[in-house]
Enzyme design. Structure first.
Site, PDB file in Angstrom:
ATOM      1  N   PRO A 136       0.787  -1.246   0.000  1.00  0.00           N
ATOM      2  CA  PRO A 136       0.000   0.000   0.000  1.00  0.00           C
ATOM      3  C   PRO A 136       0.817   1.294   0.000  1.00  0.00           C
ATOM      4  O   PRO A 136       0.842   2.044   0.979  1.00  0.00           O
ATOM      5  CB  PRO A 136      -0.838  -0.138   1.267  1.00  0.00           C
ATOM      6  CG  PRO A 136      -0.029  -0.996   2.170  1.00  0.00           C
ATOM      7  CD  PRO A 136       0.718  -1.950   1.277  1.00  0.00           C
ATOM      8  N   CYS A 137       1.438   1.584  -1.138  1.00  0.00           N
ATOM      9  CA  CYS A 137       2.216   2.813  -1.267  1.00  0.00           C
ATOM     10  C   CYS A 137       1.349   4.064  -1.188  1.00  0.00           C
ATOM     11  O   CYS A 137       1.864   5.160  -0.954  1.00  0.00           O
ATOM     12  CB  CYS A 137       3.039   2.786  -2.548  1.00  0.00           C
ATOM     13  SG  CYS A 137       2.083   2.575  -4.051  1.00  0.00           S
ATOM     14  N   HIS A 138       0.039   3.894  -1.325  1.00  0.00           N
ATOM     15  CA  HIS A 138      -0.852   5.058  -1.214  1.00  0.00           C
ATOM     16  C   HIS A 138      -0.857   5.628   0.204  1.00  0.00           C
ATOM     17  O   HIS A 138      -1.310   6.748   0.412  1.00  0.00           O
ATOM     18  CB  HIS A 138      -2.287   4.686  -1.645  1.00  0.00           C
ATOM     19  CG  HIS A 138      -2.943   3.683  -0.772  1.00  0.00           C
ATOM     20  ND1 HIS A 138      -2.795   2.313  -0.972  1.00  0.00           N
ATOM     21  CD2 HIS A 138      -3.740   3.824   0.320  1.00  0.00           C
ATOM     22  CE1 HIS A 138      -3.491   1.669  -0.053  1.00  0.00           C
ATOM     23  NE2 HIS A 138      -4.063   2.560   0.749  1.00  0.00           N
TER      24      HIS A 138
END
Length: 173
Positions: A136-138
């Protein structure tokens, strides 16, 4: 010759496609219906020679649906395979530990990955992440709290962060 499977499902923020190796490991994922946007970010040594469309990818499809329906932990145990250098690999592992609803800054992310001065390298790990959602780079923001970048668009990133905000609230960016 490696063969992978892909599936695209509708989500509240558009189509979501996952590419999965024969063993069920996610190689690539993102909010698109186009394999042409997903496959180039898969490391060359992992890139499948052939991808076959399937209507359902079992646990991966189930996890994507459950996540978008509000079960934020549904993605946590889905295996992911990516390849890069030592720091980027470590950074991707660390991304999987950033909890939903508690985004962190690129600066703090670099420190968590073991190299506090490697802020640009931490940002590069986000940019090179082929397995969005599952890695989850968001959940990584600029130091000033603004969104920064996201391969799938800032509206998608904003939706994801709001979806993960405690009590369904909105985070400040």
């Amino acid at each position: 010759m490696s063969i992978a499977s892909s599936s695209t499902i509708d989500t509240p923020i558009g189509p979501f496609t996952a590419v999965v190796a024969g063993d069920g490991t996610v190689l690539a994922a993102g909010w698109t219906a186009s394999l042409d946007l997903l496959l180039p970010v898969v490391a060359p040594g992992l890139r499948p020679a052939e991808v076959r469309a399937r209507p359902d990818l079992g646990p991966v499809t189930d996890a994507v649906r459950r996540y978008h329906d509000g079960e934020l932990s549904a993605i946590d145990d889905i295996p992911v395979r990516q390849a890069s250098g030592e720091f980027i690999q470590r950074a991707w592992e660390v991304l999987r530990t950033v909890p939903p609803g508690k985004p962190t800054s690129y600066t703090d992310f670099a420190a968590l990955a073991g190299r506090p001065d490697a802020i640009r390298a931490a940002a590069a790990a986000c940019a090179r992440n082929a397995a969005a959602l599952f890695v989850p780079c968001h959940r990584i923001l600029r130091s000033d709290g603004s969104l920064g970048g996201f391969r799938w668009g800032l509206e998608t990133k904003r939706w994801l962060l709001d979806h993960e905000a405690p009590s369904g609230g909105q985070l400040q960016y």
